[in-house]
Design an enzyme around this catalytic site. Structure first.
Site, mmCIF file in Angstrom:
data_model
loop_
_atom_site.group_PDB
_atom_site.id
_atom_site.type_symbol
_atom_site.label_atom_id
_atom_site.label_comp_id
_atom_site.label_asym_id
_atom_site.label_seq_id
_atom_site.Cartn_x
_atom_site.Cartn_y
_atom_site.Cartn_z
ATOM 1 N N SER A 118 3.058 -3.746 0.758
ATOM 2 C CA SER A 118 2.074 -2.810 1.292
ATOM 3 C C SER A 118 2.641 -1.385 1.278
ATOM 4 C CB SER A 118 1.620 -3.245 2.690
ATOM 5 O OG SER A 118 0.526 -2.485 3.153
ATOM 6 N N HIS A 157 -6.016 -3.060 1.857
ATOM 7 C CA HIS A 157 -6.065 -3.922 0.676
ATOM 8 C C HIS A 157 -7.385 -4.678 0.549
ATOM 9 C CE1 HIS A 157 -1.931 -2.784 0.869
ATOM 10 N NE2 HIS A 157 -1.734 -3.494 1.957
#
Length: 302
Positions: free
Chosen positions: A84, A188
């Site tokens: 991430s 995401h």
């Protein structure tokens, strides 16, 4: 010598993280950017620590500082990946972007994501114990998206707050385990599409280079040049993090050990469960940079 370098994402930040980290120029610059005198004291305030802009800015700079202090003590890594927001530090460690640029990009990334979250409040929930059709049915019924795939039965779902609440109830009823993550954005997922587009525009003005080490993106692909790096760093904000594929790609390089930089031991633990014959440790396990380097050197040379 062959080792892989992994950079953690947000959610596990805590005041005692990286106990050996020295107060260098990167750390001081981060504190100035955040407007705090003592970052550990600031992290003791859970509300402050969980704010997306604070977390992304802090974790990126601390990871950059930690690698900057470790790098002179060890050879270059054979492979690099970031989880991430950890991609910012990972791309820097691989030589794609300057550390100062990576640190400055973190708050810009968070700002773009927070603008989306203001329009569509959301978050993330980790789900373990469901796989295949049962997991897909849960995701579909709850109206969520697959944000992160750590394994077949270990995923993170993202979406609106009400949908997360529904997913937790359904998952528990189905016998799964759920953990709401300490983030306030649906990272995401499609709810971050405008943030990805905005960050892509930000990156257009940043100098990028080809990676000096094998670099794998959250989309599961190897990053081979500057253009691919710039595209991947923006796209992952609104696309599924395929961390299982990142691990598979790194394992295929036959590294001898793995080091996680960041808070906690989540990535090291996932690696050890998946590849028990290749040891992984987290920087949070050690009390000094010398101890981290000693462990890394002893295992990577075997």
């Amino acid at each position: 010598m062959s080792f892989a370098l992994l950079f953690s994402g947000q959610g596990n930040q805590h005041p005692a993280m990286l106990p050996w980290l020295a107060d260098d120029a990167t750390v001081r610059g981060m504190c100035a950017r955040l407007g705090v005198g003592d970052w550990r004291q600031a992290l003791a305030d859970a509300g402050w620590a969980e704010r997306n802009d604070n977390a992304q800015t802090l974790l990126t700079s601390l990871a950059l500082a930690a690698w900057g202090q470790l790098a002179p003590k060890v050879p270059p890594p054979a492979a690099v990946a970031g989880y991430s927001v950890g991609e910012l530090a990972a791309f820097s460690a691989a030589g794609v972007i300057d550390p100062a640029a990576a640190a400055a990009l973190a708050p810009r990334r968070a700002e773009a994501m927070d603008r989306c979250a203001a329009e569509s409040p959301g978050g993330l929930v980790a789900v373990t114990g469901l796989a295949g059709q049962a997991l897909e049915q849960l995701r579909s019924d709850a109206g969520l998206e697959l944000a992160i795939r750590n394994g077949d039965a270990s995923v993170v779902l993202g979406g609106p707050v009400d949908a997360l609440d529904s997913a937790e109830r359904m998952a528990v009823a189905a016998g799964a385990q759920c953990t709401r993550l300490r983030v306030n954005v649906a990272s995401h997922t499609r709810w971050m599409r405008e943030a990805a587009e905005s960050f892509s525009q930000t990156l257009a003005d940043v100098p990028f280079l080809a990676p000096r080490a094998l670099l794998f993106s959250n989309t599961g692909d190897r990053v081979r040049d500057a253009s691919a790096a710039r595209a991947a760093l923006a796209a992952q904000i609104a696309q599924t993090v395929r961390w299982d594929e990142c691990m598979e790609n790194i394992s295929a390089r036959q590294v001898r050990c793995v080091l996680e930089i960041g808070p906690g031991q989540a990535l090291a633990r996932m690696w050890n469960q998946r590849y028990p014959t290749v040891p992984a440790r987290a920087c949070d396990d050690f009390r000094s940079a010398a101890a981290v380097a000693a462990w890394l050197n002893s295992h990577a040379e075997q």
